[in-house]
Design a protein around this motif. Structure first.
Motif, PDB file in Angstrom:
ATOM      1  N   UNK A 104      47.727   0.954 -16.630  1.00  0.00           N
ATOM      2  CA  UNK A 104      46.404   0.741 -16.032  1.00  0.00           C
ATOM      3  C   UNK A 104      45.956  -0.660 -16.408  1.00  0.00           C
ATOM      4  N   UNK A 105      45.692  -1.498 -15.455  1.00  0.00           N
ATOM      5  CA  UNK A 105      45.251  -2.844 -15.803  1.00  0.00           C
ATOM      6  C   UNK A 105      45.094  -3.713 -14.598  1.00  0.00           C
ATOM      7  N   UNK A 663      41.526  -2.264 -29.613  1.00  0.00           N
ATOM      8  CA  UNK A 663      42.648  -1.356 -29.804  1.00  0.00           C
ATOM      9  C   UNK A 663      42.498  -0.103 -28.937  1.00  0.00           C
ATOM     10  N   UNK A 664      41.265   0.364 -28.742  1.00  0.00           N
ATOM     11  CA  UNK A 664      41.046   1.520 -27.863  1.00  0.00           C
ATOM     12  C   UNK A 664      41.439   1.177 -26.437  1.00  0.00           C
ATOM     13  N   UNK A 665      41.076  -0.020 -25.991  1.00  0.00           N
ATOM     14  CA  UNK A 665      41.435  -0.456 -24.647  1.00  0.00           C
ATOM     15  C   UNK A 665      42.943  -0.571 -24.491  1.00  0.00           C
ATOM     16  N   UNK A 666      43.596  -1.017 -25.552  1.00  0.00           N
ATOM     17  CA  UNK A 666      45.057  -1.136 -25.524  1.00  0.00           C
ATOM     18  C   UNK A 666      45.698   0.234 -25.289  1.00  0.00           C
ATOM     19  N   UNK A 667      45.254   1.233 -26.050  1.00  0.00           N
ATOM     20  CA  UNK A 667      45.815   2.566 -25.877  1.00  0.00           C
ATOM     21  C   UNK A 667      45.507   3.129 -24.494  1.00  0.00           C
ATOM     22  N   UNK A 668      44.342   2.743 -23.952  1.00  0.00           N
ATOM     23  CA  UNK A 668      43.940   3.269 -22.659  1.00  0.00           C
ATOM     24  C   UNK A 668      44.671   2.594 -21.509  1.00  0.00           C
ATOM     25  N   UNK A 669      44.856   1.292 -21.595  1.00  0.00           N
ATOM     26  CA  UNK A 669      45.492   0.562 -20.497  1.00  0.00           C
ATOM     27  C   UNK A 669      47.005   0.464 -20.641  1.00  0.00           C
ATOM     28  N   UNK A 674      50.541   3.789 -27.245  1.00  0.00           N
ATOM     29  CA  UNK A 674      50.163   5.005 -27.949  1.00  0.00           C
ATOM     30  C   UNK A 674      51.324   5.960 -28.108  1.00  0.00           C
ATOM     31  N   UNK A 675      52.147   6.061 -27.067  1.00  0.00           N
ATOM     32  CA  UNK A 675      53.319   6.941 -27.141  1.00  0.00           C
ATOM     33  C   UNK A 675      54.262   6.466 -28.249  1.00  0.00           C
ATOM     34  N   UNK A 676      54.448   5.155 -28.354  1.00  0.00           N
ATOM     35  CA  UNK A 676      55.324   4.608 -29.388  1.00  0.00           C
ATOM     36  C   UNK A 676      54.741   4.807 -30.776  1.00  0.00           C
ATOM     37  N   UNK A 677      53.410   4.730 -30.893  1.00  0.00           N
ATOM     38  CA  UNK A 677      52.765   4.855 -32.210  1.00  0.00           C
ATOM     39  C   UNK A 677      52.611   6.295 -32.650  1.00  0.00           C
TER      40      UNK A 677
END
Length: 901
Positions: A104-105, A663-669, A674-677
């Protein structure tokens, strides 16, 4: 009833939610379609449940056996070491999770549009499908939209619209029908005001790239000025001892030990130096046995710097019409409002009568305290003036942007016209407020916040990077954090590996060590070292602030880096360069004492400059490369009164406020991140063994079992992504929410406030243990009352500048109760290796859970192992009081029964 063993932290729960689609995929691969369906159902229902505050309204459908990790799927033995399991879990998890391939971006065309000033509103957003971590090379956009459609943006916009609509209905219902004319929407307007206040407090105002660029350039000019003039003062006056510095000021004011009274009233700024300055210097040098030639040279340097500062500031429209109006910029200056005032004259005469003031140092200490308030240390004055020069030039430069037609040479007219220009520029109110704050300067802090700031300032640096010996863990976290910050920023993601590369981390640490401690242990200067030296030489050879930029003309890339504030980071340059007027004979000691701060700053400077240069090499314009660098690695200079107040209460609030949305935007976009972390922060097997209460709801990385079979965790690494742990979880019960606020916010407050709260409540805000019960001290271990007193004092932070952190580091390294790898990890990265006994953890978690339940009662008693006589007497009195109460209650019941009969 909530499960007391269930982790409720925001980051672990978000990562577990992101992983559910991968769990569905892995269950489908192993043929368990029921488990896959249950995981998908929870994937859909959990966001709905999370939006319902303070209750767990929708129970999870999935079961413990519905979890399967990547290593389990490929048949890796469950007893395999963590260094085999974790990479396998990450790799297989990425390959089997549909979210991995979804992005998403902004579409690629939007990136180019954003490089044009003011073009942000033209950007289109979309959904892409392709391979992750390939920089968009293997990705196809499947849809474009005018607004971001990632989960976080959708949820935020939806919640905002719902609240605004609801408050609008309240406004409609509460308006009076008997009043003619339009009535204000009080609730809806209040909600907008609250959002604006929160944005200002967290430094996340809605500011366009163009306005932000102007503010950053103005802030950078202030930073250049502060650094240049600080360096000038340090080099010109650094060789004076305290008595010589005091004599300089006494010569200017005409103060002597005979009368202790200034001979003239001075209302002009520091730049106006009296004609008798040199004559008084000669007299005072002879009186106190000082080198007259040395003092005359220093006096000439002070006069020269003062005149150059005045010429620069006046030429840049930074002064008001009359000197008296400049006093808000002349704090702690060579100014005596009225030397004949009773409080001044009376205090001086009393001090003279008591014959306490024997030397210039005595005079300086007396006049700089109490009701007199006259600073006499020339170096301190000039260092403070250097910082003020930066603020003045920064404010004037920004004012000119919004008063382009101003021809006045004075700040009064310039700022008045700028305020009018801002009103007519059609700016968002966040932009207007930010500009006004920066142009007019922030109001004074006030007594409470001012005192809090002064108490925090001397301990903050020592807490972050140490004294004498650096906190390597803090430095490593800072460097690795740059990688996470770059990865979370559109346009800078390709730079993430530059900062995360272990070889790069070791090399950068070595270069920073050489710079701070004056060694050459880690090889010759590289390109970045030479670039930074080129910039430093530009400062040393300049005659004023503009001269710095002129001296960089041969390197346009570095010139633009300085002009746009690329080099200004967490540690301000003037904070490190300023020696606060140390005595020359102690200078070498102070250089070593402050070396960790220099190392920290140099490491950050190199990281910022490297990112900026790499962005230039990728084709970005200098202004865009500077903006992207500041977006990724955080620009701490743009400020507001609310933001400053928040930082006074929570010292590292700036970092958290910037890292949380980033960081929240990173996980969202970029859900692939997030899957890797996910395997790093929660157990994908679904076991979730119990952990200690202080670890619940916080990020922790499983590291396998110890020799006794107990699980070990890596905790407290301090990466930007972990800032999400500060957010309290609203989907649990109200008490869990309150505990989250306590652990996340209260535990992050200034050390003095945190200690005061712990004293008042009797409970440590983070660990939840009784305050004052921890009695272990470095090298000694349990130390009883002495240990408790030490830890209570250490909690205030006041022991950090004395080297308490260095002692802890040495103690941890020599602690034979911990395995060597845990000690090395703690020393090198600051991370803690915690071993959890599941039975002890379960007991503690359930006990704390029951203690927090208002409907659960508990029996309480007192005991003292030592059995002191005073304690025994108190217990006897307590038992007698209880017996009398029981007797009264029994008599009352008997009387009531008799009355009924």
């Amino acid at each position: 009833m909530p499960d007391p063993l269930d982790p409720e932290g925001v980051l672990p729960n978000v990562l577990r939610w992101l992983d559910r689609s991968g769990q569905a995929g892995r269950n489908a691969i192993r043929g368990d379609l029921g488990a896959a369906a249950r995981q998908l159902a929870d994937f859909v229902l959990e966001p709905i449940d999370a939006a319902i505050p303070f209750i767990d309204a929708i129970p999870n459908i999935s079961k413990k056996e519905d979890y399967v990790s990547g290593s389990e799927l490929v048949g890796l033995d469950e007893d395999a070491p963590w260094w085999q399991k974790v990479p396998t879990d990450i790799g297989v998890g990425l390959a089997t999770d549909p979210l991995t391939y979804l992005t998403f971006g902004a579409v690629p065309a939007a990136k180019a549009a954003l490089q044009t000033a003011g073009a942000a509103s033209k950007a289109k957003y979309g959904v892409g499908v392709g391979l992750p971590f390939t920089g968009g090379k293997y990705r196809t956009m499947v849809g474009e939209f005018d607004q971001p459609i990632d989960p976080l943006s959708l949820a935020t916009r939806g919640a905002d619209a719902a609240i605004a609509k609801g408050l609008g209905k309240v406004d409609d219902l509460t308006k009076s029908t008997s009043v003619a004319g339009a009535q204000p929407d009080k609730f809806a307007r209040g909600y907008e005001d609250l959002k604006a206040w929160m944005r200002r407090a967290t430094g996340s105002e809605k500011i366009s790239p163009e306005v932000r660029r102007k503010m950053a350039e103005a802030a950078a000019e202030g930073g250049i000025a502060s650094k240049y003039w600080t360096q000038e003062v340090t080099s010109k006056l650094g060789g004076l001892d305290q008595e010589e510095r005091v004599l300089l000021t006494m010569a200017n004011l005409g103060i002597d030990l005979g009368t202790l009274k200034p001979t003239r009233q001075i209302n002009a700024p520091v730049q106006v130096i009296g004609d008798d300055f040199q004559k008084n210097i000669q007299t005072l040098a002879a009186t106190y046995g000082k080198d007259a030639t040395k003092l005359q040279k220093a006096a000439a340097d002070v006069s020269d710097m003062g005149q150059r500062q005045y010429d620069e500031a006046f030429g840049k429209q930074a002064f008001y019409k009359t000197p008296g109006q400049n006093q808000d910029y002349m704090q702690r200056q060579w100014i005596v409002d009225n030397p004949d005032a009773p409080e001044v004259a009376g205090s001086l005469s009393q001090a003279l009568k008591e014959r306490k003031l024997k030397t210039p140092e005595d005079v300086a200490k007396f006049l700089s305290g109490g009701d007199v308030g006259l600073e006499l240390d020339a170096t301190r004055l000039m260092l403070n003036r250097a910082t003020q020069q930066g603020r003045m030039l920064s404010q004037a430069k920004l004012a000119k942007e919004y008063a382009p037609g101003s021809t006045s040479s004075l700040a009064d007219d310039l700022r008045a016209q700028a305020m009018e220009g801002i009103k007519t520029a059609g700016l968002h109110r966040d932009e207007a407020k930010a500009l006004e704050d920066m142009i007019n300067g922030l109001p004074p802090r006030g007594d409470v916040l001012g005192a809090l700031s002064k108490m925090t300032r001397p301990v903050k640096g020592a807490m972050v990077y140490g004294v004498v010996l650096p906190k390597f863990g803090s430095l490593v976290r800072n460097k690795l954090g740059m990688g996470f910050q770059a990865g979370a920023t559109e346009g800078v993601r390709d730079e993430a590996f530059t900062h995360l590369n272990p070889v790069n981390v070791v090399r950068e640490m070595g270069k920073a060590w050489d710079e701070a401690y004056g060694t050459s242990l880690f090889g010759k200067a590289d390109d970045l070292s030479q670039d930074i030296k080129f910039i430093e030489d530009a400062y040393k050879n300049a005659k004023n602030t503009d001269g710095v930029i002129t001296n960089l003309a041969a390197r346009p890339d570095l010139q633009e880096a300085v002009r746009n504030g690329v080099m200004d980071g967490f540690v301000s340059t003037e904070e490190i360069l300023s020696k606060i007027g140390r005595d020359p004979k102690f200078q070498k000691f102070w250089d070593i004492y402050q070396a960790p701060g220099v190392m920290f700053q140099y490491l950050e400077q190199r990281g910022r400059l490297q990112t900026y240069k790499n962005l230039l090499a990728r084709g970005n314009k200098p202004s865009d490369a500077a903006r992207l660098t500041s977006d990724a690695l955080f620009n701490y200079q743009i400020n507001s009164a609310e933001n400053r107040a928040l930082r006074d209460v929570v010292p590292f609030a700036q970092f958290m406020a910037k890292a949380i949305p980033q960081q929240a935007k990173w996980l969202s976009t970029r859900p692939a991140a997030g899957v890797a972390a996910a395997p790093l922060f929660y157990d994908q097997s679904g076991d979730e063994p119990p952990v200690y209460p202080w670890m619940q709801g916080r990020s922790r990385i499983p590291m396998g079992d110890d020799a006794e079979g107990n699980q070990t965790y890596l905790t407290g690494f301090g990466l930007p992504m972990e800032s999400l742990d500060v957010i309290p979880n609203i989907s649990g019960d109200i008490r869990s929410f309150g505990r989250g606020v306590q652990k996340g916010l209260l535990a992050s407050t200034a050390p003095v406030l945190k200690t005061a709260t712990a004293v008042a409540t009797g409970e440590d805000p983070y660990f939840g243990t009784p305050f004052g019960t921890y009695d272990k001290i470095p090298f000694v271990g349990n130390a009883g009352s002495a240990g408790r007193l030490y830890n209570m004092a250490a909690g205030t932070g006041f022991l950090e500048p004395l080297g308490a952190g260095m002692v802890r580091q040495a103690s941890n390294l020599s602690d034979e109760d911990k395995p060597m790898e845990a000690r090395a990890l703690d020393f090198a990265t600051g991370a803690k290796l915690a071993t959890v006994d599941p039975d002890v953890a379960e007991r503690q978690a359930i006990t704390q859970f029951l203690e927090n339940r208002p409907d659960v009662k508990q029996y309480r008693t007192f005991y003292q192992p030592e059995g002191e006589p005073d304690f025994e007497e108190l217990m006897r009195q307590l038992q007698e009081a209880k017996k009398r109460i029981r007797d009264k209650q029994k008599a009352a019941k008997e009387a009531a029964a008799a009355t009924v009969l």
